[in-house]
Design an enzyme around this catalytic site. Structure first.
Site, PDB file in Angstrom:
ATOM      1  N   LYS A   1      -4.054 -15.053  -4.138  1.00 49.16           N
ATOM      2  CA  LYS A   1      -4.565 -14.795  -5.372  1.00 49.16           C
ATOM      3  C   LYS A   1      -3.872 -14.576  -6.903  1.00 49.16           C
ATOM      4  O   LYS A   1      -4.017 -15.173  -7.804  1.00 49.16           O
ATOM      5  CB  LYS A   1      -5.199 -13.092  -5.077  1.00 49.16           C
ATOM      6  CG  LYS A   1      -5.768 -12.538  -6.188  1.00 49.16           C
ATOM      7  CD  LYS A   1      -6.050 -11.211  -5.799  1.00 49.16           C
ATOM      8  CE  LYS A   1      -4.841 -10.393  -5.719  1.00 49.16           C
ATOM      9  NZ  LYS A   1      -4.877  -9.181  -6.069  1.00 49.16           N
ATOM     10  N   THR A   2      -2.540 -13.817  -6.634  1.00 45.58           N
ATOM     11  CA  THR A   2      -1.703 -13.584  -7.920  1.00 45.58           C
ATOM     12  C   THR A   2      -1.285 -14.810  -8.200  1.00 45.58           C
ATOM     13  O   THR A   2      -0.810 -15.204  -9.323  1.00 45.58           O
ATOM     14  CB  THR A   2      -0.381 -12.809  -7.269  1.00 45.58           C
ATOM     15  OG1 THR A   2      -1.265 -11.357  -6.622  1.00 45.58           O
ATOM     16  CG2 THR A   2       0.046 -12.272  -8.509  1.00 45.58           C
TER      17      THR A   2
ATOM     18  N   ASP B   1      -7.562  -9.162 -12.875  1.00 49.00           N
ATOM     19  CA  ASP B   1      -7.203  -9.065 -11.391  1.00 49.00           C
ATOM     20  C   ASP B   1      -8.062  -8.138 -10.772  1.00 49.00           C
ATOM     21  O   ASP B   1      -8.619  -6.970 -11.204  1.00 49.00           O
ATOM     22  CB  ASP B   1      -5.861  -8.787 -11.258  1.00 49.00           C
ATOM     23  CG  ASP B   1      -5.142  -8.855  -9.963  1.00 49.00           C
ATOM     24  OD1 ASP B   1      -5.912  -9.450  -9.042  1.00 49.00           O
ATOM     25  OD2 ASP B   1      -4.195  -8.182  -9.701  1.00 49.00           O
ATOM     26  N   GLU B   2      -8.265  -7.989  -9.359  1.00 49.58           N
ATOM     27  CA  GLU B   2      -9.030  -6.909  -8.694  1.00 49.58           C
ATOM     28  C   GLU B   2     -10.526  -6.773  -9.211  1.00 49.58           C
ATOM     29  O   GLU B   2     -10.673  -5.537  -9.370  1.00 49.58           O
ATOM     30  CB  GLU B   2      -8.231  -5.920  -8.506  1.00 49.58           C
ATOM     31  CG  GLU B   2      -6.711  -6.034  -8.057  1.00 49.58           C
ATOM     32  CD  GLU B   2      -6.788  -5.982  -6.418  1.00 49.58           C
ATOM     33  OE1 GLU B   2      -7.949  -6.338  -5.827  1.00 49.58           O
ATOM     34  OE2 GLU B   2      -5.749  -5.961  -5.707  1.00 49.58           O
TER      35      GLU B   2
ATOM     36  N   GLN C   1     -12.807  -6.445  -0.163  1.00 49.43           N
ATOM     37  CA  GLN C   1     -11.751  -5.449  -0.197  1.00 49.43           C
ATOM     38  C   GLN C   1     -11.876  -4.469  -1.233  1.00 49.43           C
ATOM     39  O   GLN C   1     -11.238  -3.721  -1.745  1.00 49.43           O
ATOM     40  CB  GLN C   1     -10.243  -6.386  -0.602  1.00 49.43           C
ATOM     41  CG  GLN C   1      -9.829  -7.158   0.396  1.00 49.43           C
ATOM     42  CD  GLN C   1      -8.489  -7.666   0.114  1.00 49.43           C
ATOM     43  OE1 GLN C   1      -7.507  -6.950   0.229  1.00 49.43           O
ATOM     44  NE2 GLN C   1      -8.230  -8.949  -0.050  1.00 49.43           N
TER      45      GLN C   1
ATOM     46  N   ARG D   1      -3.347  -6.506   6.573  1.00 52.34           N
ATOM     47  CA  ARG D   1      -2.170  -6.349   6.141  1.00 52.34           C
ATOM     48  C   ARG D   1      -1.120  -7.096   6.879  1.00 52.34           C
ATOM     49  O   ARG D   1       0.050  -7.278   6.766  1.00 52.34           O
ATOM     50  CB  ARG D   1      -1.809  -4.829   6.109  1.00 52.34           C
ATOM     51  CG  ARG D   1      -2.504  -4.147   5.351  1.00 52.34           C
ATOM     52  CD  ARG D   1      -2.615  -4.832   3.779  1.00 52.34           C
ATOM     53  NE  ARG D   1      -3.731  -5.706   3.473  1.00 52.34           N
ATOM     54  CZ  ARG D   1      -4.073  -6.379   2.667  1.00 52.34           C
ATOM     55  NH1 ARG D   1      -3.183  -6.598   1.786  1.00 52.34           N
ATOM     56  NH2 ARG D   1      -5.282  -7.181   2.596  1.00 52.34           N
TER      57      ARG D   1
END
Length: 763
Positions: free
Chosen positions: A32-33, A216-217, A247, A633
């Site tokens: 994503k980043t 973002d997010e 998420q 994670r």
DNA sequence: AAATGTGGAATTTTT
DNA sequence: TTCCACATTT
């Protein structure tokens, strides 16, 4: 173009989308980043955008920093002048520049949650509001909720008496904030939003400027943030929103996943539909872990739909362990971790996750006794500590004497004989004259009360302001903590050493703040275009609006900028320790991180999913997303554990295994018995070279034992000290290099000893 | 102003 | 049980 190399087809498509709004559904671990930063780099490289025309929005300062760092590595272009920050940071910056139009003093101060609560309590006292019927925290929550819906007091619907009263309190609160020139977190956003909706000149200026908005997010945005973004997106702007509905774990604080569903509708233009791209290839975890996550999240009904996959192998099975009690659960984990350490796995690659902070206690105790280094996340952050807040309050008084909150915080701290009755008189005087406490105190001074301790306080502040008038920020801070008596006060306090250190650290923080601001800034950049349409106001393109001081989040003087920084970035929970340590944290704080090995603990109905979420499906589904975050994670190995009985609120509670464990297909799970607690079974030897495993297990090349042969100390154990002789350990606290034990020596009495320094031996 | 006692609550958290 | 906030005492 080398920028685009090694991107998978979906990532490539996202990065190179044409100028239109897009929603990128980015699964956990899907890069994503990388997509976000590469998109910006690509826009810059192809000349479609300049740093000035980009607005990048994140939720945390950490995410903003990471994006900037990674972006700087991708592009040779100077990124100064790019607006990249948190919602709150960006709003702060805009409000500083347009403070007049926003109706705020230029040096407005930002209240953090603590300050806000203190202000509410102060208001309760002034207006004799019943804090039993209207608990301050409830009002705080009410106000935040209203603001997040964009509602001023007059816009809140009040169907019942209780709500009507809350609305009145909300209005009083607002008046008080306005009078004192302070804004809370939600206010930053709401004020900025209103600035844009009421001043179309300003709004259009930013709309023209920011042709590219990247968020973002996105699944974490609340209603107000969403409206703020819509307001900023002009007819020619492209909104690039990245998020993962699976998420979304912050609904409890207003996050609204529905924003993702509305996005296509709200950001589409007649000729330009919103582009939707799914990133489903996962680069983090092995197959079995992803299969578990996919199977689990399938049980949620409201999803946009996504399935993670990997080109790597299946890897190991998920391991599960049902312990008889919470103590056994902790013992199990200690055993497994010891095994992992023995195999050479770096401890900071192992995370121990739990649903609620209280659960860390048992683990900390077991880890301490096993002498395994660990680090707990969460808790008091640097800028929230009392001594730091005190120092900041002095600084606030220097910057803005009418800050009553700051005044009250330090007027008698350290104690200087200004009692409650003096303050009551002062508050009365201030109220009747309609002035700040500071002004009232000064007025009192003029009336021949120069000998009082209050007068001395006024002189103290004035002298400090005078002495630091032209000092660099860090010297101002150093001067204030000394002259205020804070340092002296904590030096003579028996447990004050840490506080003294923190105060000294504050001086360093000020220094690095200035240094970093300097690096980020050249001269202020003029951005207002020639048409100068800064609203239709009579003011000629007001000097407070036309230039953007890129430094200091838009503030004009370093002190105010530093105070804003302190409020907007509370700092780390604790300084990172030198040696690698096991990572203990809530699942919420693990979001965005990854580890070689993850333990998800306390998997019992009532704990996880938490009983407070049982009422409705939405609650359970959010808990399930939390579990999904936890599972994803793990890169290589995942342990699930539960305790059939545990001490809860002082009583033993018998739990049954969490539904989330059952929702993972049994074929993916290997249940462990107490016998194989060591857990070092079926280790995939192929892993040895892969980074996370620092060294081969045999310790050939000095495998770094994360636990050097440190003895294990337990309460009740007999020890010998070179100087104090023999004694018994009666208590223990702290961890890592802070670990201390209390020893009752036969001859020397009871003493606290730092394990790092006192060379204790077993006796 | 510090020290001691009492009652009540006890997810998740960034800004 | 344990922590916190608040009240009362000394």
């Amino acid at each position: 173009m080398s920028l685009l190399e090694k991107l998978n087809p979906e990532q490539l498509a996202a990065v190179t989308l044409p100028h239109a709004s897009a929603l990128i559904l980015a699964g956990a671990g899907s890069g994503k980043t990388r997509v976000l930063t590469t998109r910006i780099a690509w826009l810059l490289a192809t000349g479609q955008a300049s740093p000035l025309s980009i607005l990048g929005v994140t939720f945390t300062n950490k995410a903003a920093r990471e994006m900037l760092t990674r972006l700087a590595a991708l592009t040779p272009i100077n990124l100064r002048g790019m607006w990249l920050g948190t919602f709150h940071g960006l709003c702060n910056r805009m409000l500083r520049m347009h403070h007049r139009d926003a109706g705020l003093p230029q040096l407005f101060q930002i209240l953090d949650t603590q300050d806000q609560l203190a202000l509410i309590k102060r208001m309760y006292r002034a207006h004799a509001i019943d804090d039993e019927r209207y608990p301050p925290r409830e009002l705080q929550w009410f106000i935040a909720g209203a603001k997040e819906e964009g509602r001023r007091p007059n816009a809140v619907e009040a169907g019942d008496d209780f709500t009507r009263r809350q609305v009145e309190h909300y209005a009083l609160y607002e008046a008080m904030c306005q009078r004192e020139g302070v804004v809370d977190f939600a206010e930053l956003l709401l004020r900025c939003y209103e600035l844009l909706t009421t001043h179309h000149g300003i709004r259009d200026h930013y709309r023209r400027r920011f042709s590219h908005l990247l968020v973002d997010e996105f699944q974490d945005t609340n209603a107000l943030q969403y409206r703020w973004l819509r307001e900023l997106a002009g007819p020619n702007s492209a909104m690039f929103a990245v998020g993962d509905d699976d998420q979304s774990i912050y609904a409890f604080r207003g996050a609204n996943v529905a924003n993702m569903q509305h996005f296509e509708r709200d950001f589409a233009r007649p000729d330009l539909p919103v582009r939707l791209i799914k990133l489903e290839q996962n680069y983090r975890s092995h197959g079995h872990i992803l299969d578990a996550a996919n199977a689990l999240i399938k049980n949620n009904t409201t999803r946009l739909g996504k399935n993670l996959w990997t080109s790597e192998g299946h890897g190991e099975l998920v391991r599960a362990f049902a312990a008889p009690s919470d103590l056994d659960e902790a013992a199990f984990i200690v055993d497994v971790v010891k095994g992992l350490v023995g195999e050479g796995l770096a401890l900071d690659q192992v995370a121990l996750l739990y649903r609620s902070n209280a659960q860390s206690r048992v683990f900390e105790h077991a880890l301490f006794n096993a002498a395994l280094p660990y680090r707990v996340y969460g808790g008091m952050r640097f800028f929230e500590r009392a001594e730091i807040k005190h120092a900041l309050a002095y600084l606030r008084l220097l910057a803005e004497p009418s800050d009553d909150g700051a005044f009250l915080r330090v007027v008698n701290f350290p104690p200087r004989g200004i009692g409650a009755r003096t303050l009551e008189q002062l508050q009365d005087a201030a109220r009747t004259q309609g002035t700040s406490l500071w002004q009232a105190a000064c007025a009192g001074n003029a009336k021949g009360k120069a000998g009082t301790s209050l007068a001395a306080f006024v002189r103290l502040i004035e002298a400090a302001r005078e002495a630091t008038r032209s000092s660099p920020l860090s010297e101002t801070v150093a001067h204030v903590i000394e002259a205020s008596g804070l340092l002296a006060h904590y030096r003579q306090e028996k447990d004050g050493a840490e506080r003294v250190e923190n105060l000294e650290e504050l001086v360093n923080a000020a220094q690095s703040f200035v240094r970093e601001a300097d690096l980020a800034v050249d001269a202020p950049i003029r951005v207002t275009d020639a048409s100068g349409a800064m609203d239709g106001a009579a003011e000629p393109a007001a000097n407070d609006g036309a230039t953007e001081d890129v430094a200091n989040e838009g503030a004009t003087d370093p002190l105010t900028a530093f105070l804003a920084h302190a409020a907007l970035e509370a700092g780390d929970t604790q300084a990172a320790e030198g040696r690698p340590a096991l990572q203990l944290m809530t699942i919420h704080s693990a979001k965005g991180l990854e580890f070689h090995t993850v333990f998800i603990t306390g998997l019992e109905e009532g704990l996880f999913p938490h009983e407070n979420s049982f009422n409705d499906l939405e609650g359970i589904e959010e808990e399930r997303r939390l579990m999904y975050v936890a599972v994803t994670r793990a890169r290589r190995r995942l342990y699930l554990s539960l305790a059939k009985s545990r001490m809860l609120h002082g009583q033993v509670r018998y739990g049954i295994s969490s539904r989330f464990v059952d929702e993972i297909p049994s074929g993916l799970v290997q249940w462990l018995s107490a016998r194989d607690r060591r857990g070092a079974i079926d280790v995939d030897r192929a892993e040895w070279g892969s980074g996370a495993w620092a060294k081969p297990p045999s310790g050939v090349v000095g495998a770094p034992r994360a636990t050097p042969p440190a003895p294990t100390w337990r309460i009740g154990q007999s020890v010998r000290h070179a100087k104090f002789g023999v004694g018994v350990i009666i208590d223990a606290e702290g961890r890592g290099s802070d670990a201390r034990v209390q020893v009752n020596f036969r001859d020397a009495g009871v003493k606290w000893l730092a394990l790092d320094y006192a060379r204790l031996e077993a006796a």
